[in-house]
Design a protein around this motif. Structure first.
Motif, PDB file in Angstrom:
ATOM      1  N   ILE A 185       0.526  -1.247   0.077  1.00 27.20           N
ATOM      2  CA  ILE A 185      -0.210   0.363  -0.106  1.00 27.20           C
ATOM      3  C   ILE A 185       0.507   0.832  -0.021  1.00 27.20           C
ATOM      4  CG2 ILE A 185      -1.892   1.495   0.856  1.00 27.20           C
ATOM      5  CD1 ILE A 185      -3.050  -1.259   2.445  1.00 27.20           C
ATOM      6  N   ILE A 186       0.791   2.082  -1.282  1.00 28.16           N
ATOM      7  CA  ILE A 186       1.264   3.510  -0.930  1.00 28.16           C
ATOM      8  C   ILE A 186       0.517   4.808   0.072  1.00 28.16           C
ATOM      9  CG2 ILE A 186       2.570   5.023  -2.605  1.00 28.16           C
ATOM     10  CD1 ILE A 186       3.453   1.934  -3.323  1.00 28.16           C
ATOM     11  N   THR A 187       1.039   4.823   1.247  1.00 28.51           N
ATOM     12  CA  THR A 187       0.255   6.022   2.178  1.00 28.51           C
ATOM     13  C   THR A 187       0.826   7.336   2.051  1.00 28.51           C
ATOM     14  OG1 THR A 187       1.659   5.338   3.281  1.00 28.51           O
ATOM     15  CG2 THR A 187       0.594   4.193   3.244  1.00 28.51           C
ATOM     16  N   LYS A 188       0.241   7.755   2.024  1.00 32.15           N
ATOM     17  CA  LYS A 188      -0.161   9.783   2.252  1.00 32.15           C
ATOM     18  C   LYS A 188       0.350  10.301   1.014  1.00 32.15           C
ATOM     19  CE  LYS A 188       1.622   9.086   6.627  1.00 32.15           C
ATOM     20  NZ  LYS A 188       2.603   9.646   7.389  1.00 32.15           N
ATOM     21  N   CYS A 189      -1.008   9.494   0.558  1.00 30.03           N
ATOM     22  CA  CYS A 189      -0.746  10.086  -1.522  1.00 30.03           C
ATOM     23  C   CYS A 189      -1.623  11.220  -1.148  1.00 30.03           C
ATOM     24  CB  CYS A 189      -1.450   8.947  -2.787  1.00 30.03           C
ATOM     25  SG  CYS A 189      -0.610   7.646  -2.088  1.00 30.03           S
ATOM     26  N   PRO A 190      -1.000  12.471  -2.351  1.00 32.32           N
ATOM     27  CA  PRO A 190      -1.753  13.585  -2.497  1.00 32.32           C
ATOM     28  C   PRO A 190      -3.372  12.721  -2.945  1.00 32.32           C
ATOM     29  CG  PRO A 190      -0.211  13.201  -4.228  1.00 32.32           C
ATOM     30  CD  PRO A 190      -0.177  12.462  -3.425  1.00 32.32           C
ATOM     31  N   GLU A 191      -4.631  13.684  -2.736  1.00 31.04           N
ATOM     32  CA  GLU A 191      -5.467  12.807  -2.718  1.00 31.04           C
ATOM     33  C   GLU A 191      -5.619  13.214  -4.736  1.00 31.04           C
ATOM     34  OE1 GLU A 191      -8.474  15.999  -1.389  1.00 31.04           O
ATOM     35  OE2 GLU A 191      -7.831  14.739   0.527  1.00 31.04           O
ATOM     36  N   ASN A 192      -5.681  14.082  -5.145  1.00 32.09           N
ATOM     37  CA  ASN A 192      -6.021  14.467  -6.713  1.00 32.09           C
ATOM     38  C   ASN A 192      -4.243  13.829  -7.095  1.00 32.09           C
ATOM     39  OD1 ASN A 192      -3.930  15.296  -6.450  1.00 32.09           O
ATOM     40  ND2 ASN A 192      -4.168  17.388  -7.746  1.00 32.09           N
ATOM     41  N   LEU A 193      -3.870  12.227  -6.836  1.00 33.95           N
ATOM     42  CA  LEU A 193      -2.901  11.397  -8.125  1.00 33.95           C
ATOM     43  C   LEU A 193      -3.451  10.823  -8.841  1.00 33.95           C
ATOM     44  CD1 LEU A 193      -0.080  11.002  -7.283  1.00 33.95           C
ATOM     45  CD2 LEU A 193      -0.570   8.900  -6.474  1.00 33.95           C
ATOM     46  N   SER A 194      -2.993  11.109 -10.060  1.00 35.17           N
ATOM     47  CA  SER A 194      -3.585  10.456 -11.133  1.00 35.17           C
ATOM     48  C   SER A 194      -3.470   9.327 -11.457  1.00 35.17           C
ATOM     49  CB  SER A 194      -3.381  11.741 -11.948  1.00 35.17           C
ATOM     50  OG  SER A 194      -1.421  11.747 -12.167  1.00 35.17           O
ATOM     51  N   VAL A 195      -3.937   8.423 -12.755  1.00 33.97           N
ATOM     52  CA  VAL A 195      -3.697   7.241 -12.304  1.00 33.97           C
ATOM     53  C   VAL A 195      -2.459   6.899 -13.583  1.00 33.97           C
ATOM     54  CG1 VAL A 195      -4.905   5.881 -14.162  1.00 33.97           C
ATOM     55  CG2 VAL A 195      -5.831   6.727 -13.104  1.00 33.97           C
ATOM     56  N   GLU A 196      -1.389   7.811 -14.161  1.00 31.76           N
ATOM     57  CA  GLU A 196      -0.196   7.780 -14.852  1.00 31.76           C
ATOM     58  C   GLU A 196       0.571   7.683 -13.879  1.00 31.76           C
ATOM     59  OE1 GLU A 196      -3.734   9.350 -18.123  1.00 31.76           O
ATOM     60  OE2 GLU A 196      -2.588  10.047 -15.600  1.00 31.76           O
ATOM     61  N   GLN A 197       0.094   8.719 -12.946  1.00 36.81           N
ATOM     62  CA  GLN A 197       1.661   8.875 -11.925  1.00 36.81           C
ATOM     63  C   GLN A 197       1.278   7.582 -10.871  1.00 36.81           C
ATOM     64  OE1 GLN A 197      -0.583  12.510 -10.302  1.00 36.81           O
ATOM     65  NE2 GLN A 197       1.896  13.312 -10.052  1.00 36.81           N
ATOM     66  N   GLN A 198       0.098   7.481 -11.024  1.00 36.68           N
ATOM     67  CA  GLN A 198       0.121   5.742 -10.115  1.00 36.68           C
ATOM     68  C   GLN A 198       1.339   4.745 -10.619  1.00 36.68           C
ATOM     69  OE1 GLN A 198      -3.886   4.728  -8.328  1.00 36.68           O
ATOM     70  NE2 GLN A 198      -3.969   6.660  -8.582  1.00 36.68           N
ATOM     71  N   ASN A 199       0.513   4.857 -12.250  1.00 40.60           N
ATOM     72  CA  ASN A 199       1.314   3.961 -13.442  1.00 40.60           C
ATOM     73  C   ASN A 199       3.070   3.943 -12.609  1.00 40.60           C
ATOM     74  OD1 ASN A 199      -0.526   2.963 -13.943  1.00 40.60           O
ATOM     75  ND2 ASN A 199      -1.118   3.790 -15.292  1.00 40.60           N
ATOM     76  N   VAL A 200       3.909   4.840 -12.407  1.00 43.35           N
ATOM     77  CA  VAL A 200       4.940   5.058 -12.741  1.00 43.35           C
ATOM     78  C   VAL A 200       5.337   4.237 -11.605  1.00 43.35           C
ATOM     79  CG1 VAL A 200       6.291   6.958 -11.669  1.00 43.35           C
ATOM     80  CG2 VAL A 200       4.834   7.689 -13.840  1.00 43.35           C
ATOM     81  N   ILE A 201       4.676   4.613 -10.408  1.00 44.45           N
ATOM     82  CA  ILE A 201       5.422   3.968  -9.148  1.00 44.45           C
ATOM     83  C   ILE A 201       4.909   2.396  -9.516  1.00 44.45           C
ATOM     84  CG2 ILE A 201       4.093   3.893  -6.686  1.00 44.45           C
ATOM     85  CD1 ILE A 201       3.958   6.151  -5.995  1.00 44.45           C
ATOM     86  N   LYS A 202       3.256   1.980  -9.835  1.00 46.18           N
ATOM     87  CA  LYS A 202       3.314   0.692 -10.118  1.00 46.18           C
ATOM     88  C   LYS A 202       5.228   0.327 -11.475  1.00 46.18           C
ATOM     89  CE  LYS A 202      -1.644   0.220  -9.709  1.00 46.18           C
ATOM     90  NZ  LYS A 202      -2.473   0.378 -10.789  1.00 46.18           N
ATOM     91  N   ASN A 203       5.201   0.388 -11.836  1.00 44.34           N
ATOM     92  CA  ASN A 203       6.793   0.301 -12.857  1.00 44.34           C
ATOM     93  C   ASN A 203       7.707   0.318 -12.522  1.00 44.34           C
ATOM     94  OD1 ASN A 203       4.435   0.303 -14.843  1.00 44.34           O
ATOM     95  ND2 ASN A 203       4.978   2.708 -15.927  1.00 44.34           N
ATOM     96  N   LYS A 204       7.535   1.325 -10.779  1.00 40.80           N
ATOM     97  CA  LYS A 204       9.820   0.932  -9.620  1.00 40.80           C
ATOM     98  C   LYS A 204       9.007  -0.091  -9.222  1.00 40.80           C
ATOM     99  CE  LYS A 204      10.648   6.024  -8.978  1.00 40.80           C
ATOM    100  NZ  LYS A 204      11.130   6.255  -7.844  1.00 40.80           N
ATOM    101  N   LEU A 205       7.556  -0.828  -8.432  1.00 40.46           N
ATOM    102  CA  LEU A 205       7.657  -1.892  -7.555  1.00 40.46           C
ATOM    103  C   LEU A 205       6.911  -2.855  -8.531  1.00 40.46           C
ATOM    104  CD1 LEU A 205       5.589  -0.043  -4.996  1.00 40.46           C
ATOM    105  CD2 LEU A 205       7.919  -0.352  -5.288  1.00 40.46           C
TER     106      LEU A 205
END
Length: 344
Positions: A185-205
């Motif tokens: 679980i990625i915690t303390k994200c900005p409320e408006n975190l975009s799907v594109e930004q989420q995908n960047v993190i998913k690629n890291k992991l």
């Protein structure tokens, strides 16, 4: 400070060797791991503090408490007692730790206990309660307990994949430890975190091949404590913010975004407030010039301060999943519990 951490890099290598060898001993069953007949859900992290374990445990309690008998076990960090204790409202944070006391006050029907020996603690919970599930707080590195489900938390702006082992960084063990997780679980994200930004993190992991979820911190609309104040009215007050948590940056950013005028007294994580500390807080509060003034703190700090201070209020927080991820996470958890209970 960064230079000092860099110079300590050889010690981080030694620390890595020690923790890797320890994990090897558990992974190969040379060191014994203990399983239990009921689900034991572990919530933890690879980093030192500040990833949002407390609101995540509370999320699990809210999700499960109407369907199952829940017990929560914590070591009771920085408490001044030893051994197993069932937490009650009559305890102080000094005796049982601030987080376990917060759980007890907030969820009085839940069995909350502290024990630095987690195996023994779970055994005592099973002997003293009808628990269907044990939630194990901050125990990702406590390998003597084999959790039935391991939830790994990592902070949005301080991902474990971008960090190094202590003392150079803040990791308690190598990033390889994430392989033990059943969900990240990625915690303390900005409320408006975009799907594109989420995908960047998913690629890291992605190399860990784990389900990944994104959560943010939601703040209550009403302050509790000395008097109830609408969050919308807080800008009319002079505020003394008092924190003793690992990372108050989210709360500070939240207040600044809402143009709230505050002064900040920052203490170390899980700080035991001395008489001198209390006098300092009172003095700073008296120095505030507005007619309307309050002391604002976190819910965790409130359980340590409320007996010593008036005009003390706190702001409740909750973990909120982004998008439709809550349904997916809830299903993952409930399916695991049902399957584990059925198999045992």
């Amino acid at each position: 400070m960064k230079l000092l951490r860099f110079l300590l890099f050889p010690f981080a290598i030694i620390y890595d060797l020690v923790t890797t060898f320890r994990n090897f001993l558990f992974d190969t069953n040379i060191f014994k791991q203990n399983s239990f007949t009921i689900p034991v859900i572990v919530v933890g992290n690879l980093s030192v503090g500040g990833t949002g374990k407390t609101p995540q445990i509370e999320y699990l309690i809210r999700l499960l408490k109407n369907k199952f008998q829940i017990a929560v076990l914590s070591r009771g960090y920085k408490r001044k007692t030893k051994g197993f204790l069932k937490v009650s409202n009559s305890h102080s944070a000094t005796e049982v730790g601030d987080e376990p006391l917060q759980f007890t006050k907030k969820f009085p029907d839940i069995f909350v206990a502290v024990d630095e020996q987690r195996v023994s603690g779970i055994q005592k919970i099973l002997a003293q309660s009808n628990a269907d599930i044990v939630l194990l707080d901050d125990a990702f590195q406590h390998r003597k307990v084999k959790g039935s489900l391991n939830i790994l938390l990592t902070k949005f702006d301080d991902l474990f994949v971008d960090d190094f082992l202590i003392p150079t960084g803040n990791l308690r063990e190598s990033r390889r430890g994430a392989q033990r997780a059943n969900a990240i679980i990625i915690t303390k994200c900005p409320e408006n975190l975009s799907v594109e930004q989420q995908n960047v993190i998913k690629n890291k992991l992605k190399k860990y091949q784990k389900p990944i979820f994104f959560t943010t911190i939601s703040y209550a609309k009403t302050l509790k404590g000395f008097t109830e104040i609408l969050l919308a009215d807080l800008s009319n007050f002079e505020v003394l913010l008092v924190t003793g948590i690992a990372n108050p940056s989210s709360l500070i950013r939240f207040l600044k975004d809402r143009k709230i005028n505050f002064q900040h007294l920052n203490f170390p994580d899980h700080h035991h407030f001395s008489t001198k500390d209390i006098e300092l807080i009172k003095s700073k509060f008296e120095d505030l010039k507005g007619l309307n003034k309050i002391i604002l703190t976190t819910e965790k700090d409130f359980v340590r301060l409320n007996n010593d201070l008036k005009n003390l209020n706190y702001l409740e927080i909750e973990t909120t999943f982004l998008g439709n991820q809550q349904r997916v996470f809830d299903n993952l958890l409930i399916n695991h519990i049902n399957q584990y209970s059925e198999n045992n």
